[in-house]
Design a protein around this motif. Structure first.
Motif, PDB file in Angstrom:
ATOM      1  N   UNK A  37       0.829  -1.303  -0.134  1.00  0.00           N
ATOM      2  CA  UNK A  37       0.043   0.034  -0.060  1.00  0.00           C
ATOM      3  C   UNK A  37       0.749   1.310  -0.206  1.00  0.00           C
ATOM      4  N   UNK A  38       1.793   1.181   0.941  1.00  0.00           N
ATOM      5  CA  UNK A  38       2.639   2.437   0.914  1.00  0.00           C
ATOM      6  C   UNK A  38       3.430   2.763  -0.470  1.00  0.00           C
ATOM      7  N   UNK A  39       4.019   1.478  -1.077  1.00  0.00           N
ATOM      8  CA  UNK A  39       4.734   1.582  -2.433  1.00  0.00           C
ATOM      9  C   UNK A  39       3.993   2.230  -3.369  1.00  0.00           C
ATOM     10  N   UNK A  40       2.446   1.735  -3.574  1.00  0.00           N
ATOM     11  CA  UNK A  40       1.424   2.380  -4.565  1.00  0.00           C
ATOM     12  C   UNK A  40       1.314   3.781  -4.386  1.00  0.00           C
ATOM     13  N   UNK A  41       1.201   4.215  -2.977  1.00  0.00           N
ATOM     14  CA  UNK A  41       0.962   5.537  -2.873  1.00  0.00           C
ATOM     15  C   UNK A  41       2.156   6.558  -3.052  1.00  0.00           C
ATOM     16  N   UNK A  42       3.273   5.882  -2.579  1.00  0.00           N
ATOM     17  CA  UNK A  42       4.470   6.544  -3.084  1.00  0.00           C
ATOM     18  C   UNK A  42       4.855   6.873  -4.584  1.00  0.00           C
ATOM     19  N   UNK A  43       4.232   5.872  -5.527  1.00  0.00           N
ATOM     20  CA  UNK A  43       4.885   6.000  -6.603  1.00  0.00           C
ATOM     21  C   UNK A  43       4.651   7.128  -7.489  1.00  0.00           C
ATOM     22  N   UNK A  44       5.639   7.902  -7.808  1.00  0.00           N
ATOM     23  CA  UNK A  44       5.427   9.191  -8.566  1.00  0.00           C
ATOM     24  C   UNK A  44       4.902  10.463  -7.688  1.00  0.00           C
ATOM     25  N   UNK A  45       4.875  10.197  -6.427  1.00  0.00           N
ATOM     26  CA  UNK A  45       4.368  11.238  -5.202  1.00  0.00           C
ATOM     27  C   UNK A  45       5.385  11.513  -4.157  1.00  0.00           C
ATOM     28  N   UNK A  54       7.254  12.786 -17.518  1.00  0.00           N
ATOM     29  CA  UNK A  54       7.097  12.200 -16.018  1.00  0.00           C
ATOM     30  C   UNK A  54       6.203  11.025 -15.924  1.00  0.00           C
ATOM     31  N   UNK A  55       6.161  10.490 -14.716  1.00  0.00           N
ATOM     32  CA  UNK A  55       5.418   9.297 -14.322  1.00  0.00           C
ATOM     33  C   UNK A  55       3.903   9.873 -14.125  1.00  0.00           C
ATOM     34  N   UNK A  56       2.971   8.986 -14.244  1.00  0.00           N
ATOM     35  CA  UNK A  56       1.583   9.471 -14.366  1.00  0.00           C
ATOM     36  C   UNK A  56       1.111  10.405 -13.451  1.00  0.00           C
ATOM     37  N   UNK A  57       1.503  10.090 -11.995  1.00  0.00           N
ATOM     38  CA  UNK A  57       0.764  11.160 -11.115  1.00  0.00           C
ATOM     39  C   UNK A  57       1.250  12.573 -11.318  1.00  0.00           C
ATOM     40  N   UNK A  58       2.192  12.872 -11.798  1.00  0.00           N
ATOM     41  CA  UNK A  58       2.683  14.306 -12.226  1.00  0.00           C
ATOM     42  C   UNK A  58       2.177  15.052 -13.248  1.00  0.00           C
ATOM     43  N   UNK A  59       1.416  14.188 -14.152  1.00  0.00           N
ATOM     44  CA  UNK A  59       0.998  14.830 -15.742  1.00  0.00           C
ATOM     45  C   UNK A  59       0.036  16.049 -15.181  1.00  0.00           C
ATOM     46  N   UNK A  60      -0.735  15.687 -14.490  1.00  0.00           N
ATOM     47  CA  UNK A  60      -1.828  16.866 -14.328  1.00  0.00           C
ATOM     48  C   UNK A  60      -1.177  18.399 -14.176  1.00  0.00           C
ATOM     49  N   UNK A  61      -0.134  18.326 -12.983  1.00  0.00           N
ATOM     50  CA  UNK A  61       0.302  19.649 -12.665  1.00  0.00           C
ATOM     51  C   UNK A  61       1.045  20.352 -13.852  1.00  0.00           C
ATOM     52  N   UNK A  62       1.898  19.244 -14.634  1.00  0.00           N
ATOM     53  CA  UNK A  62       2.611  19.714 -15.890  1.00  0.00           C
ATOM     54  C   UNK A  62       1.902  20.049 -16.872  1.00  0.00           C
TER      55      UNK A  62
END
Length: 217
Positions: free
Chosen positions: A40-48, A165-173
């Motif tokens: 769970x922690x790994x999934x939460x941290x991926x790209x964040x 970027x990885x997926x979680x950073x797409x929105x900001x960019x």
């Protein structure tokens, strides 16, 4: 002449830091009496960043503001200390591709790592001389990430910016008006069709690829 900058994340895409960060956050949570599964922690941290990863974990809801701040500080301090003891593995092919790209494009880093950790990692990979500026998302609220991406582009005096970027950073960019490239092993899974392009690895970045992003039909 139009100036295009390549602005990229180094964690996950260049350096393999996810396991290190996930274990550090798990231990910091445990120190505050919160038990979380590694997966769970790994999934939460991926790209964040650590702060955003903590927000993704349901078990962290029991922490008050002070507790959350302690967890974030302890986790980030543990990662910095671990990096000081030994370099995380990195993708040499991606490093070589970025070094070659630096001859044609200004390079900037926007990362979930701290400014200091990012500088350290770039030095380890011999990329510090190629990167013009580093901006960190670590202390920036999720909804304000676009301001960091926009600032990175301004600092390299670029007319256009390509965010790798990885997926979680797409929105900001994307909100910053950058051309977005979703990079990662999951780049063809259809989870985010709003990226302008997709790559499996930073090793695939070259002048021809960048030119293709701006080619009109």
């Amino acid at each position: 002449m139009t100036r295009t900058a390549l602005i990229f994340e180094i964690e996950a895409l260049l350096f393999d830091t996810l396991s290190l960060r996930a274990h550090a956050l798990m231990q910091a949570l445990e120190d505050e009496g919160v038990t979380a599964l590694y997966g769970d922690v790994e999934r939460a941290h991926a790209g964040r960043s650590t702060t955003l990863a903590l927000q993704e974990l349901a078990g962290a809801d029991s922490l008050d503001e002070t507790g959350r701040e302690l967890v974030v500080r302890r986790a980030e301090d543990a990662v910095t200390a671990a990096m000081g003891r030994g370099a995380p593995s990195f993708d040499a092919r991606a490093r070589d591709a970025l070094t070659a790209a630096a001859a044609e494009f200004p390079l900037a880093v926007v990362t979930c790592a701290s400014q200091e950790d990012a500088q350290h990692l770039l030095t380890l990979a011999d990329l510090d001389a190629c990167v013009t500026t580093i901006r960190s998302l670590a202390a920036t609220a999720d909804g304000e990430h676009h301001t960091v991406w926009a600032d990175a582009r301004r600092r390299v005096y670029a007319d256009h910016g390509v965010a790798l970027v990885p997926a979680p950073l797409l929105v900001g960019a994307r909100r910053a008006g950058l051309t977005t490239v979703h990079v990662g092993a999951d780049a063809d899974d259809g989870t985010d069709d709003r990226a302008d392009a997709r790559l499996v690895s930073l090793a695939q970045v070259d002048a021809s690829f960048v030119a293709s992003l701006f080619r009109t039909a």
